[in-house]
Design an enzyme around this catalytic site. Structure first.
Site, short mmCIF file in Angstrom:
data_model
loop_
_atom_site.label_atom_id
_atom_site.label_comp_id
_atom_site.label_asym_id
_atom_site.label_seq_id
_atom_site.Cartn_x
_atom_site.Cartn_y
_atom_site.Cartn_z
N LYS A 1 26.31 73.58 97.19
CA LYS A 1 25.79 72.22 97.02
C LYS A 1 24.29 72.22 96.74
O LYS A 1 23.76 71.24 96.25
CB LYS A 1 26.17 71.31 98.19
CG LYS A 1 25.83 71.79 99.59
CD LYS A 1 26.31 70.75 100.59
CE LYS A 1 26.34 71.06 102.03
NZ LYS A 1 26.89 72.02 102.77
N LYS B 1 19.12 82.72 102.66
CA LYS B 1 18.32 81.50 102.78
C LYS B 1 16.85 81.81 102.94
O LYS B 1 16.00 81.06 102.46
CB LYS B 1 18.81 80.62 103.94
CG LYS B 1 20.11 79.90 103.60
CD LYS B 1 20.24 78.60 104.36
CE LYS B 1 21.44 77.81 103.87
NZ LYS B 1 21.70 76.62 104.65
N LYS C 1 28.71 82.10 94.59
CA LYS C 1 29.46 81.02 95.25
C LYS C 1 29.03 79.66 94.72
O LYS C 1 27.84 79.46 94.45
CB LYS C 1 29.15 81.11 96.76
CG LYS C 1 29.96 80.19 97.62
CD LYS C 1 29.46 80.19 99.06
CE LYS C 1 28.24 79.31 99.21
NZ LYS C 1 27.97 78.83 100.58
P1 TYM Z 1 28.58 74.18 104.90
O1 TYM Z 1 28.13 72.79 105.19
O2 TYM Z 1 27.72 75.04 104.04
O3 TYM Z 1 30.01 74.16 104.25
C1 TYM Z 1 31.07 73.45 104.84
C2 TYM Z 1 32.36 74.22 104.68
O4 TYM Z 1 32.63 74.45 103.29
C3 TYM Z 1 32.88 75.84 103.07
N1 TYM Z 1 32.40 76.20 101.72
C4 TYM Z 1 33.14 76.79 100.78
N2 TYM Z 1 34.43 77.21 100.78
C5 TYM Z 1 34.90 77.76 99.64
N3 TYM Z 1 34.16 77.92 98.51
C6 TYM Z 1 32.86 77.53 98.46
N4 TYM Z 1 32.15 77.68 97.36
C7 TYM Z 1 32.31 76.93 99.64
N5 TYM Z 1 31.09 76.42 99.94
C8 TYM Z 1 31.16 75.99 101.22
C9 TYM Z 1 32.10 76.55 104.16
O5 TYM Z 1 32.62 77.84 104.39
C10 TYM Z 1 32.30 75.62 105.34
O6 TYM Z 1 33.54 75.88 105.98
N6 TYM Z 1 27.39 76.56 109.15
C11 TYM Z 1 28.38 75.71 108.50
C12 TYM Z 1 28.59 74.40 109.20
C13 TYM Z 1 28.91 74.53 110.64
C14 TYM Z 1 30.15 74.91 111.21
C15 TYM Z 1 29.97 74.85 112.61
C16 TYM Z 1 31.36 75.30 110.65
C17 TYM Z 1 28.06 74.26 111.68
N7 TYM Z 1 28.71 74.45 112.84
C18 TYM Z 1 31.01 75.19 113.48
C19 TYM Z 1 32.40 75.62 111.53
C20 TYM Z 1 32.22 75.58 112.92
C21 TYM Z 1 27.92 75.43 107.08
O7 TYM Z 1 26.76 75.55 106.76
O8 TYM Z 1 28.89 74.94 106.27
#
Ligand code: TYM
Length: 334
Positions: free
Chosen positions: A200, A115, A197
């Site tokens: 979004k 990032k 990957k």
């Molecule tokens: P975020 O918002 O980027 O993504 C949400 C969830 O989606 C999963 N994910 C994917 N899984 C498979 N293939 C992909 N291409 C893919 N893109 C995203 C992510 O692994 C995630 O599980 N930091 C976290 C949000 C967060 C969080 C937490 C998660 C904040 N606090 C506490 C768990 C526990 C994040 O940015 O996810």
């Protein structure tokens, strides 16, 4: 564990339109814990501001992400669904845990490295300490399991290290959580660059299938998916990343194994295969989209849920924060 209840916690950022990566890697796996666990699923808007957001869009996506949680089968009667910024304990515990996290540990986080390369003009301290806020989210609820995609596993492992360090100084404070990464769908790749990957924030809309894309768009995007110059439908991540990703997606949406899929398309071309993946994805998402639209139309219902969810979550969060403050020696006069 909270008392004698096992706890599941996870979060999704309302920072963009959610993708089938978010769905397959995370969202659709959340409801597996609804019966046997106490479950908290949070819309993590405080995480989202580590990169600049347009306020009206952030607000809209916060409602949408909550509606999507419900559309993915999370019954608000059985799961605590809420918005992070409405529970102030997250930010408070985060400050405390900053003091138990090492600079070197945060420097090693691959998401920070990625990032900060992408947002070179805004490498703010929040981007750097983001995993500490994530650890606070998890630890506030004495979480046992954290269902996430593989890209978040490193952050959950850091959370374990922070909790272990805190517990060594102040015993029996936090439950040590376990990341749960789905066997299938743990890392859905971009349709345009299958070595990357699916994200979004990708600028190329053809690289990404959004959960809310309409049927024609979904089918068109899969038709354009990058494959290779062979013609065989065979799973081989190294040699055939594009086809392997499509096999994974098809498998996730149909429940068929890789072997069954290879057999099904034996002797058929990429065109037929891509069309089948598009159809399967569109079919599986149709009921999610219908329920999403129904939930989103009821703004008052979503707001009532935000209020109720925040009240429920606060009750648990307050208990943990107060325990932590007491152990640290903060004066508590009630
Ligand atoms: P975020 O918002 O980027 O993504 C949400 C969830 O989606 C999963 N994910 C994917 N899984 C498979 N293939 C992909 N291409 C893919 N893109 C995203 C992510 O692994 C995630 O599980 N930091 C976290 C949000 C967060 C969080 C937490 C998660 C904040 N606090 C506490 C768990 C526990 C994040 O940015 O996810």
């Amino acid at each position: 564990m909270f008392g004698d209840q096992k706890v599941s916690f996870s979060g999704v950022q309302p920072s963009g339109n959610l993708t089938i990566g978010n769905y397959l890697g995370a969202l659709r796996n959340f409801s597996a814990y609804s019966e046997a666990y106490k479950t908290f699923y949070c819309v993590v808007d405080e995480h989202a501001i580590t990169v600049r957001q347009v306020p009206a869009e952030l607000r809209r996506r916060t409602y949408e992400t909550l509606a999507l949680y419900m559309a993915c089968g999370l019954d608000p009667e059985k799961n605590t669904l809420y918005v992070q910024s409405m529970v102030h304990e997250h930010a408070e515990l985060s400050w405390i845990l900053n003091c138990f996290t090492m600079f070197g540990e945060l420097s090693r986080m691959t998401q920070f490295k990625d990032k900060s390369a992408k947002h070179a003009d805004n490498i703010n301290a929040g981007l750097f300490t983001y995993p500490v806020l994530m650890a606070s989210d998890i630890l506030l609820y004495q979480t046992d399991v954290v269902p996430v995609g593989v890209d978040q596993k490193q952050h959950v492992e850091l959370c374990r290290d922070i909790a272990t360090r805190f517990n060594q100084v102040y015993p029996d404070t936090f439950t040590i959580p376990e990341p749960i990464v789905a066997k299938q769908g743990r890392k859905i790749m971009s349709l345009a660059e299958p070595e990357k990957k699916m994200s979004k924030s990708d600028e190329n809309p053809n690289a990404v299938v959004y959960i809310l894309d309409d049927r024609d768009t979904i089918i068109r995007k899969f038709k354009r998916a990058v494959t290779d110059s062979e013609s065989e439908i065979r799973y081989d991540e190294a040699a055939k990343p594009g086809v392997s990703n499509l096999i994974t997606i098809y498998s996730c949406f149909t429940g068929k194994t890789v072997e069954e899929i290879e057999r099904e398309f034996d002797g058929k071309g990429y065109g037929d295969f891509k069309a089948a993946v598009g159809e399967a994805c569109a079919d599986a998402l149709a009921p999610v989209q219908a329920e999403f639209n129904r939930r989103l139309a009821d703004k008052a219902g979503l707001e009532a849920q935000m209020k109720k969810g925040a009240e429920e979550a606060s009750w648990y969060a307050r208990r943990t924060l107060s325990k932590v403050q007491k152990k640290l020696g903060f004066v508590q006069i009630r």
